[in-house]
Every structure is written in C-alpha cells, then in structure tokens.
Design a protein around this motif. Sequence first.
Motif, PDB file in Angstrom:
ATOM      1  N   TYR A 191      13.777   2.877   1.800  1.00  0.00           N
ATOM      2  CA  TYR A 191      13.258   3.028   3.214  1.00  0.00           C
ATOM      3  C   TYR A 191      11.870   2.457   3.039  1.00  0.00           C
ATOM      4  CZ  TYR A 191      11.149   4.950   7.345  1.00  0.00           C
ATOM      5  OH  TYR A 191      10.371   5.198   8.421  1.00  0.00           O
ATOM      6  N   SER A 201       8.489   1.030   4.681  1.00  0.00           N
ATOM      7  CA  SER A 201       7.797   0.719   6.086  1.00  0.00           C
ATOM      8  C   SER A 201       6.503   0.916   5.987  1.00  0.00           C
ATOM      9  CB  SER A 201       8.542   1.408   7.281  1.00  0.00           C
ATOM     10  OG  SER A 201       8.111   2.957   7.098  1.00  0.00           O
ATOM     11  N   ASN A 232       6.092   4.783   5.231  1.00  0.00           N
ATOM     12  CA  ASN A 232       7.001   5.514   4.262  1.00  0.00           C
ATOM     13  C   ASN A 232       7.465   4.585   3.201  1.00  0.00           C
ATOM     14  OD1 ASN A 232       7.821   8.138   5.618  1.00  0.00           O
ATOM     15  ND2 ASN A 232       7.958   6.701   7.447  1.00  0.00           N
ATOM     16  N   ASP A 239      -0.971  -4.095   4.400  1.00  0.00           N
ATOM     17  CA  ASP A 239      -1.512  -4.105   5.562  1.00  0.00           C
ATOM     18  C   ASP A 239      -3.058  -3.832   5.278  1.00  0.00           C
ATOM     19  OD1 ASP A 239       0.728  -4.290   7.140  1.00  0.00           O
ATOM     20  OD2 ASP A 239       0.990  -2.572   7.927  1.00  0.00           O
ATOM     21  N   ASP A 245      11.176  -0.604  13.558  1.00  0.00           N
ATOM     22  CA  ASP A 245      11.370   0.689  14.503  1.00  0.00           C
ATOM     23  C   ASP A 245      12.012   0.407  15.970  1.00  0.00           C
ATOM     24  OD1 ASP A 245      10.318   1.904  12.326  1.00  0.00           O
ATOM     25  OD2 ASP A 245       8.455   2.436  13.425  1.00  0.00           O
TER      26      ASP A 245
HETATM   27  P1  ATP Z   1       7.158   4.095   9.629  1.00  0.00           P
HETATM   28  O1  ATP Z   1       8.434   3.598   9.702  1.00  0.00           O
HETATM   29  O2  ATP Z   1       6.850   4.972   8.295  1.00  0.00           O
HETATM   30  O3  ATP Z   1       6.868   4.811  10.822  1.00  0.00           O
HETATM   31  P2  ATP Z   1       6.055   1.672  10.620  1.00  0.00           P
HETATM   32  O4  ATP Z   1       6.392   2.035  11.759  1.00  0.00           O
HETATM   33  O5  ATP Z   1       4.767   0.746  10.141  1.00  0.00           O
HETATM   34  O6  ATP Z   1       6.379   2.728   9.746  1.00  0.00           O
HETATM   35  P3  ATP Z   1       8.110  -0.677  10.251  1.00  0.00           P
HETATM   36  O7  ATP Z   1       7.920  -0.754  11.793  1.00  0.00           O
HETATM   37  O8  ATP Z   1       9.667  -0.358   9.909  1.00  0.00           O
HETATM   38  O9  ATP Z   1       7.263   0.473   9.834  1.00  0.00           O
HETATM   39  O10 ATP Z   1       7.254  -1.476   9.414  1.00  0.00           O
HETATM   40  C1  ATP Z   1       6.286  -2.096   9.612  1.00  0.00           C
HETATM   41  C2  ATP Z   1       5.759  -2.483   8.171  1.00  0.00           C
HETATM   42  O11 ATP Z   1       6.353  -3.682   7.723  1.00  0.00           O
HETATM   43  C3  ATP Z   1       4.054  -3.148   8.241  1.00  0.00           C
HETATM   44  O12 ATP Z   1       3.573  -2.486   7.092  1.00  0.00           O
HETATM   45  C4  ATP Z   1       4.349  -4.598   8.037  1.00  0.00           C
HETATM   46  O13 ATP Z   1       3.315  -5.197   7.382  1.00  0.00           O
HETATM   47  C5  ATP Z   1       5.652  -4.668   7.085  1.00  0.00           C
HETATM   48  N1  ATP Z   1       6.330  -6.032   7.061  1.00  0.00           N
HETATM   49  C6  ATP Z   1       6.802  -6.514   8.174  1.00  0.00           C
HETATM   50  N2  ATP Z   1       7.350  -7.664   7.754  1.00  0.00           N
HETATM   51  C7  ATP Z   1       7.113  -7.734   6.512  1.00  0.00           C
HETATM   52  C8  ATP Z   1       7.127  -8.718   5.335  1.00  0.00           C
HETATM   53  N3  ATP Z   1       7.846  -9.839   5.631  1.00  0.00           N
HETATM   54  N4  ATP Z   1       6.997  -8.368   4.059  1.00  0.00           N
HETATM   55  C9  ATP Z   1       6.485  -7.352   3.877  1.00  0.00           C
HETATM   56  N5  ATP Z   1       5.951  -6.364   5.019  1.00  0.00           N
HETATM   57  C10 ATP Z   1       6.432  -6.562   5.957  1.00  0.00           C
END
Ligand code: ATP
Length: 334
Positions: free
Chosen positions: A133, A135, A138, A165, A290
Amino acid sequence: GAMDPMIVLGLEGTAHTISCGIIDESRILAMESSMYRPKTGGIRPLDAAVHHSEVIDTVISRALEKAKISIHDIDLIGFSMGPGLAPSLRVTATAARTISVLTGKPIIGVNHPLGHIEIGRRVTGAIDPVMLYVSGGNTQVIAHVNGRYRVLGETLDIGIGNMIDKFAREAGIPFPGGPEIEKLAMKGTKLLDLPYSVKGMDTAFSGILTAALQYLKTGQAIEDISYSIQETAFAMLVEVLERALYVSGKDEILMAGGVALNRRLRDMVTNMAREAGIRSYLTDREYCMDNGIMIAQAALLMYKSGVRMSVEETAVNPRFRIDEVDAPWITDAS
Ligand code: ATP
Ligand code: FE2
C-alpha cells in the motif's frame, strides 16, 4: 424487494480527495470525486476540509444521479473514519451521519487502508494477498494473519508519495508530483547515490529526500535525480515485499495506493513476482487513488460479517490502524 442486492454508498475524505462511490453486491454503480489542489505548497488541512464541505453535496448528488437511484434506495452508508487529517475526516463523517439519520439506514465507519485492500481484492480477484500500500501518507506492507490485516512493515518516517511530492514541490512541480517525476525519470540515465534504508520489513524515505534536494541544489539534472529516487525507493519496496511474502507464506501480491500507478514500480514488482512464482495483481487505475467505492466495499463486507455501529461509535480517528479492525471474511490460506 427483499431479494434485491444491498446498495451501499461510500464516502471517502481522509486527505485531499472527497469522493462518493455507490455499489451493490455485483456491480459498481457510480463514482464521483473532487480533489483539493493547493495553489502553492502542500496540503493545508483546514483548506482541504473547506474544499470538501463546499463540494460534498454536489459529489453525492452526481453519484446518485449516475447510479440512477435516490438517497432512499441506499441500504448502507460507509465512510472513511481514519487515518487521515482530522478536519477532512469530520466533514466526511458529518455528511455520512446526516444521510444515515435522514434515511434511517445503518452507518459503518471504515478504516481507509482496509478500503484500499478490499476494493483491490474485489476488482482483481486476489484472494489472500500481501498488499503493498503505497500512497501519499502511507507506505505499508500488509497481510491477513489470525483474523485481521496486520502491518508487517511500514515507513519509519514519511510516506513514499509525500517524499516524491516534497521533492517535486522544491523542483517547482505542483502537487501531486508523482506523475511528473515518473515522466522525468524515464529520461534519466545516471544512477546517483541515495541512502537505501531498509530495516527488517520497515523502510525510511526522508534520507532520500534530503539527499535528492542536495543534488537539486548542486545542479544535477532533474531527470537523473528523479530516476535515482525511483530506482532506490522502489528497490527498497521490492525487498520488503519479498521478505513479507516469505514470512507470511502468501502467494499473491496486491498493489494499491496512488504510487502504485507508477509504471516502473509496477514493472519491478511484476518481475520479482514472476521470478518467485507469485501472482501479482494491480488495482485498476481508477480504484488506486482514494475513492468512495473502496469505502463502500469495505463497509459492505463489514456489514455482512455482522458489524453494526451506533452513531456514537462513528467518532473519527486520525490515527486509526488497520489491525484494530476484525476482518473475518478472509480465512487464512497459510
Ligand atoms: P493516503 O492514502 O495515505 O491517505 P493519499 O490520499 O495522498 O494518501 P493516494 O490518493 O492514494 O494517497 O495517492 C496520492 C499519491 O500518489 C501522491 O503522493 C502522488 O504523487 C502519488 N502518485 C500518483 N501517481 C503517481 C505516479 N505515477 N508515480 C508515483 N507516484 C504517484
Ligand atoms: Fe489512500
């Protein structure tokens, strides 16, 4: 009638995205989302919550329209109870409670990572996987052991997405930086030395961020830095994933979370899985980020396994961990 499948409305709002998903037991009926994008800098929790409260009505009514149902057709309301940003969590919870009270239908607070796993299992057909997982906030390796999902390994500092980011932001790339860094990395050729930090099944990424920012200051090409960040951080993930498979005895991998959209990471994981004779599943693009569907799916499984919550039990929990939730709908393969 009584034989109709249950219709579940799920609300997600732990961080930057507010989303409403509607499913029944066999179909995904609708998904509507709105993402808060800060004009400069990172997410400001209060601003994210204001964004969510401004659009949540529209997001929900559009989802209902798409699903061609009325709010009174809903049989169950699920919402993300945590972990996440407290102001965003409260907006989501308030909306969910309002719908529950208005319709008289049951409400279930869902652990956010559990949602990622369960939508992944539903759409890929994975049965009892080790989940990677990855993100924004996380970075966890999770597997089902003794009736619950357990975090076998996780980041000791920042999430891998946040690391990417933050680097991107310093390089002038707006949030979310992941997709742009991925593009730049494809043009990188030189592997720069970055701290590789794995302890057992845990990882750490702030050292990579510090070193990468230093390279940026000293004028290294952003393509090479991006490439090096990906190669180093993803190799760490593959290493802990392999160890988790070995320790848990599972024979499936499921990837979820926004960073799992990254092609290079997917390829590295797929290659490792192929060599190890393990099936690997990638959650479809639209369900990786999400979304409300994942919350609806987890709420449905919880409800069907007997979970009921009073409104008092739906207090949000910014530090909610997946191993606090019983998950009896899986019987361990190992
Ligand atoms: P959490 O699930 O921890 O609450 P979140 O809401 O930020 O975190 P997601 O919406 O699942 O998580 O993902 C967003 C993240 O995914 C961002 O940090 C973004 O930069 C990253 N991301 C999106 N596309 C890519 C990619 N192609 N390569 C690397 N990272 C990516
Ligand atoms: Fe998430």
